[in-house]
Design a protein around this motif. Structure first.
Motif, PDB file in Angstrom:
ATOM      1  N   VAL A 153       0.832  -1.207   0.000  1.00 34.67           N
ATOM      2  CA  VAL A 153       0.000   0.000   0.000  1.00 34.67           C
ATOM      3  C   VAL A 153       0.866   1.257   0.000  1.00 34.67           C
ATOM      4  N   SER A 154       1.948   1.241   0.784  1.00 36.52           N
ATOM      5  CA  SER A 154       2.807   2.428   0.854  1.00 36.52           C
ATOM      6  C   SER A 154       3.455   2.728  -0.495  1.00 36.52           C
ATOM      7  N   ASN A 155       3.676   1.677  -1.282  1.00 35.33           N
ATOM      8  CA  ASN A 155       4.286   1.862  -2.601  1.00 35.33           C
ATOM      9  C   ASN A 155       3.243   2.115  -3.687  1.00 35.33           C
ATOM     10  N   ALA A 156       1.992   1.757  -3.411  1.00 37.63           N
ATOM     11  CA  ALA A 156       0.938   1.855  -4.423  1.00 37.63           C
ATOM     12  C   ALA A 156       0.695   3.298  -4.856  1.00 37.63           C
ATOM     13  N   SER A 157       0.766   4.221  -3.908  1.00 41.56           N
ATOM     14  CA  SER A 157       0.528   5.622  -4.239  1.00 41.56           C
ATOM     15  C   SER A 157       1.552   6.128  -5.253  1.00 41.56           C
ATOM     16  N   SER A 158       2.819   5.794  -5.019  1.00 44.13           N
ATOM     17  CA  SER A 158       3.872   6.204  -5.959  1.00 44.13           C
ATOM     18  C   SER A 158       3.643   5.592  -7.330  1.00 44.13           C
ATOM     19  N   LEU A 159       3.317   4.304  -7.357  1.00 43.30           N
ATOM     20  CA  LEU A 159       3.085   3.630  -8.637  1.00 43.30           C
ATOM     21  C   LEU A 159       1.947   4.281  -9.410  1.00 43.30           C
ATOM     22  N   LYS A 160       0.889   4.600  -8.689  1.00 44.68           N
ATOM     23  CA  LYS A 160      -0.288   5.187  -9.330  1.00 44.68           C
ATOM     24  C   LYS A 160       0.053   6.517  -9.993  1.00 44.68           C
ATOM     25  N   TYR A 161       0.750   7.387  -9.254  1.00 46.62           N
ATOM     26  CA  TYR A 161       1.040   8.711  -9.796  1.00 46.62           C
ATOM     27  C   TYR A 161       2.141   8.676 -10.851  1.00 46.62           C
ATOM     28  N   ILE A 162       3.092   7.768 -10.700  1.00 47.85           N
ATOM     29  CA  ILE A 162       4.118   7.614 -11.735  1.00 47.85           C
ATOM     30  C   ILE A 162       3.466   7.206 -13.050  1.00 47.85           C
ATOM     31  N   LYS A 163       2.517   6.271 -12.963  1.00 47.36           N
ATOM     32  CA  LYS A 163       1.810   5.814 -14.166  1.00 47.36           C
ATOM     33  C   LYS A 163       1.066   6.967 -14.835  1.00 47.36           C
ATOM     34  N   GLU A 164       0.385   7.780 -14.023  1.00 48.15           N
ATOM     35  CA  GLU A 164      -0.374   8.895 -14.578  1.00 48.15           C
ATOM     36  C   GLU A 164       0.544   9.974 -15.155  1.00 48.15           C
ATOM     37  N   ILE A 165       1.656  10.226 -14.478  1.00 48.76           N
ATOM     38  CA  ILE A 165       2.611  11.227 -14.979  1.00 48.76           C
ATOM     39  C   ILE A 165       3.202  10.775 -16.311  1.00 48.76           C
ATOM     40  N   LYS A 166       3.521   9.492 -16.416  1.00 49.66           N
ATOM     41  CA  LYS A 166       4.059   8.972 -17.677  1.00 49.66           C
ATOM     42  C   LYS A 166       3.049   9.116 -18.808  1.00 49.66           C
ATOM     43  N   LYS A 167       1.773   8.896 -18.494  1.00 47.70           N
ATOM     44  CA  LYS A 167       0.731   9.079 -19.512  1.00 47.70           C
ATOM     45  C   LYS A 167       0.669  10.529 -19.966  1.00 47.70           C
ATOM     46  N   GLN A 168       0.726  11.442 -18.995  1.00 42.56           N
ATOM     47  CA  GLN A 168       0.670  12.862 -19.330  1.00 42.56           C
ATOM     48  C   GLN A 168       1.892  13.282 -20.146  1.00 42.56           C
ATOM     49  N   PHE A 169       3.050  12.764 -19.756  1.00 48.38           N
ATOM     50  CA  PHE A 169       4.275  13.120 -20.468  1.00 48.38           C
ATOM     51  C   PHE A 169       4.227  12.602 -21.900  1.00 48.38           C
ATOM     52  N   ASN A 170       3.723  11.390 -22.063  1.00 49.62           N
ATOM     53  CA  ASN A 170       3.603  10.825 -23.404  1.00 49.62           C
ATOM     54  C   ASN A 170       2.640  11.656 -24.255  1.00 49.62           C
ATOM     55  N   ALA A 171       1.550  12.114 -23.632  1.00 51.79           N
ATOM     56  CA  ALA A 171       0.590  12.958 -24.362  1.00 51.79           C
ATOM     57  C   ALA A 171       1.244  14.270 -24.793  1.00 51.79           C
ATOM     58  N   GLU A 172       2.089  14.822 -23.923  1.00 54.02           N
ATOM     59  CA  GLU A 172       2.778  16.072 -24.264  1.00 54.02           C
ATOM     60  C   GLU A 172       3.776  15.862 -25.404  1.00 54.02           C
ATOM     61  N   LEU A 173       4.402  14.690 -25.426  1.00 56.18           N
ATOM     62  CA  LEU A 173       5.339  14.401 -26.513  1.00 56.18           C
ATOM     63  C   LEU A 173       4.610  14.271 -27.844  1.00 56.18           C
ATOM     64  N   GLU A 174       3.420  13.670 -27.793  1.00 56.74           N
ATOM     65  CA  GLU A 174       2.641  13.492 -29.015  1.00 56.74           C
ATOM     66  C   GLU A 174       2.083  14.821 -29.516  1.00 56.74           C
ATOM     67  N   ASN A 175       1.611  15.628 -28.583  1.00 54.77           N
ATOM     68  CA  ASN A 175       0.988  16.900 -28.961  1.00 54.77           C
ATOM     69  C   ASN A 175       1.203  17.915 -27.832  1.00 54.77           C
ATOM     70  N   PRO A 176       2.317  18.637 -27.858  1.00 56.19           N
ATOM     71  CA  PRO A 176       2.644  19.552 -26.757  1.00 56.19           C
ATOM     72  C   PRO A 176       1.537  20.576 -26.506  1.00 56.19           C
ATOM     73  N   SER A 177       1.165  20.717 -25.249  1.00 53.56           N
ATOM     74  CA  SER A 177       0.162  21.713 -24.878  1.00 53.56           C
ATOM     75  C   SER A 177       0.811  23.091 -24.802  1.00 53.56           C
ATOM     76  N   ASN A 178      -0.017  24.129 -24.690  1.00 57.60           N
ATOM     77  CA  ASN A 178       0.511  25.488 -24.568  1.00 57.60           C
ATOM     78  C   ASN A 178       1.375  25.632 -23.316  1.00 57.60           C
ATOM     79  N   ASP A 179       0.889  25.082 -22.201  1.00 55.61           N
ATOM     80  CA  ASP A 179       1.641  25.199 -20.946  1.00 55.61           C
ATOM     81  C   ASP A 179       2.993  24.506 -21.043  1.00 55.61           C
ATOM     82  N   PHE A 180       3.008  23.319 -21.630  1.00 56.29           N
ATOM     83  CA  PHE A 180       4.260  22.572 -21.773  1.00 56.29           C
ATOM     84  C   PHE A 180       5.223  23.327 -22.691  1.00 56.29           C
ATOM     85  N   THR A 181       4.685  23.877 -23.758  1.00 55.68           N
ATOM     86  CA  THR A 181       5.512  24.625 -24.705  1.00 55.68           C
ATOM     87  C   THR A 181       6.093  25.878 -24.057  1.00 55.68           C
ATOM     88  N   LYS A 182       5.256  26.597 -23.315  1.00 60.04           N
ATOM     89  CA  LYS A 182       5.717  27.827 -22.664  1.00 60.04           C
ATOM     90  C   LYS A 182       6.778  27.555 -21.608  1.00 60.04           C
TER      91      LYS A 182
END
Length: 345
Positions: A153-182
């Motif tokens: 359980v103590s490690n689950a929180s990190s895994l969950k957010y790492i997974k979501e961050i990786k998804k967001q980062f991949n989305a930014e690589l595919e199509n950079p948002s204004n915030d990411f670009t700025k």
């Protein structure tokens, strides 16, 4: 398991077949006996208030309590947690973990967002036919011999957010948002970031990040290739010896033990290796023929010890007995220093 799944899945037509062919073997890999009702309970039923008789496919037990509840789908079905029985069972059992699987894709859930209420998103998700090393490390935490609720359980929180961050980062690589670009444009562009400028920078940011990732990959590949080349160079091909003609004597082994006694204060014993040949009794660092520590010539009329300088030039010195090896303590330790300093450089 991956090979077995790829071979069998075309012949698996039903959810029940998926359970027996794919899911139960996975439970077995986790160390649980699927045929022991004290460990794995099929068609597990829990009281759900007024609603009776609903069942979850499996419950894995430990010390008389369910620790993981499992819901299975056919391997042909996509996993969706909505309307899952796991939600209803999670809060009425003492388990902290729920598993939704189709025998190929696995999703592990817990209650990070609200206590005793199963999260809508899994903290661990994988395709068992395409496992990565870090995922395997997480799966092993669910093994019967390793299972510890608090640790997972103590490690689950990190895994969950790492997974979501990786998804967001991949989305930014595919199509950079204004915030990411700025984020990058603000650091390199001195002018005003108009809408047109931001649009132009989106392409630049995308190309820059892609090139950077490719450069890092190439650097690691080149480093690995260089390391392999050095390793191959170090593995000098030795002449094939007739094993019947190579006889290691007790005197040679005693000489080896003297060398070990001298060098063990500087390096671990396991790094000091002997190789016997017809011509000499060699002692090497790290079992590497390009790192000779010394050679003992003890089987002829006269005895010799061969030592090596920083250019690996061999100096052969006569000795009357192996006890005289102790006189070369400094030279032997210096040879180790030469090899060790070369590694550090």
């Amino acid at each position: 398991m991956a090979d077995k799944i790829n071979q069998l899945k075309s012949k698996i037509e039903t959810e029940e077949s998926t359970k027996h062919a794919f899911v139960l073997p996975f439970i077995h890999v986790l160390g649980y006996d699927a045929f022991n009702p004290l460990e794995v309970v099929p068609e597990f039923t829990a009281d759900l208030g007024l609603k009776k008789g609903e069942k979850v496919d499996y419950a894995i037990f430990q010390n008389g309590e369910p620790i993981i509840i499992v819901e299975c789908k056919s391997w042909k079905e996509k996993l969706t947690v909505h309307n899952s029985q796991l939600f209803r069972y999670f809060h009425v059992t003492k388990t902290r973990f729920a598993l939704l699987t189709n025998g190929i894709n696995y999703q592990f859930f817990t209650d990070l967002d609200a206590q005793n209420k199963m999260d809508e998103k899994p903290f661990l998700e994988f395709d068992i036919t395409n496992l990565k090393e870090n995922t395997i490390n997480e799966i092993t935490k669910f093994h019967k011999s390793n299972f510890n609720v608090d640790n997972i359980v103590s490690n689950a929180s990190s895994l969950k957010y790492i997974k979501e961050i990786k998804k967001q980062f991949n989305a930014e690589l595919e199509n950079p948002s204004n915030d990411f670009t700025k984020l990058f444009a603000n650091k390199v562009y001195a002018g005003r970031l108009t809408e047109k400028v931001v649009d132009e920078f989106k392409d630049l940011v995308q190309r820059s990040v892609s090139q950077y990732i490719n450069d890092r990959i190439n650097d690691r590949l080149n480093a690995a290739l260089t390391k392999e080349t050095i390793k191959q160079q170090d593995e000098e091909i030795l002449p094939v010896e007739d094993e019947n003609k190579v006889i290691t004597t007790e005197e040679e082994l005693e000489g080896y033990r003297i060398i070990v006694a001298i060098l063990r204060r500087k390096i671990p014993i396991k790094r000091i290796v002997h190789r016997d040949t017809q011509s000499y009794f060699g002692i090497l660092l790290d079992d590497n023929n390009r790192k000779p520590l010394c050679r003992l010539h003890l089987n002829g009329g006269k005895k010799y010890i061969s030592l090596f300088n920083d250019n690996k030039n061999e100096t052969k010195t006569a000795i009357s007995s192996i006890d005289e090896i102790y006189q070369f303590e400094k030279e032997l330790l210096d040879t180790v220093d030469i090899y060790e300093s070369a590694i550090q450089v």
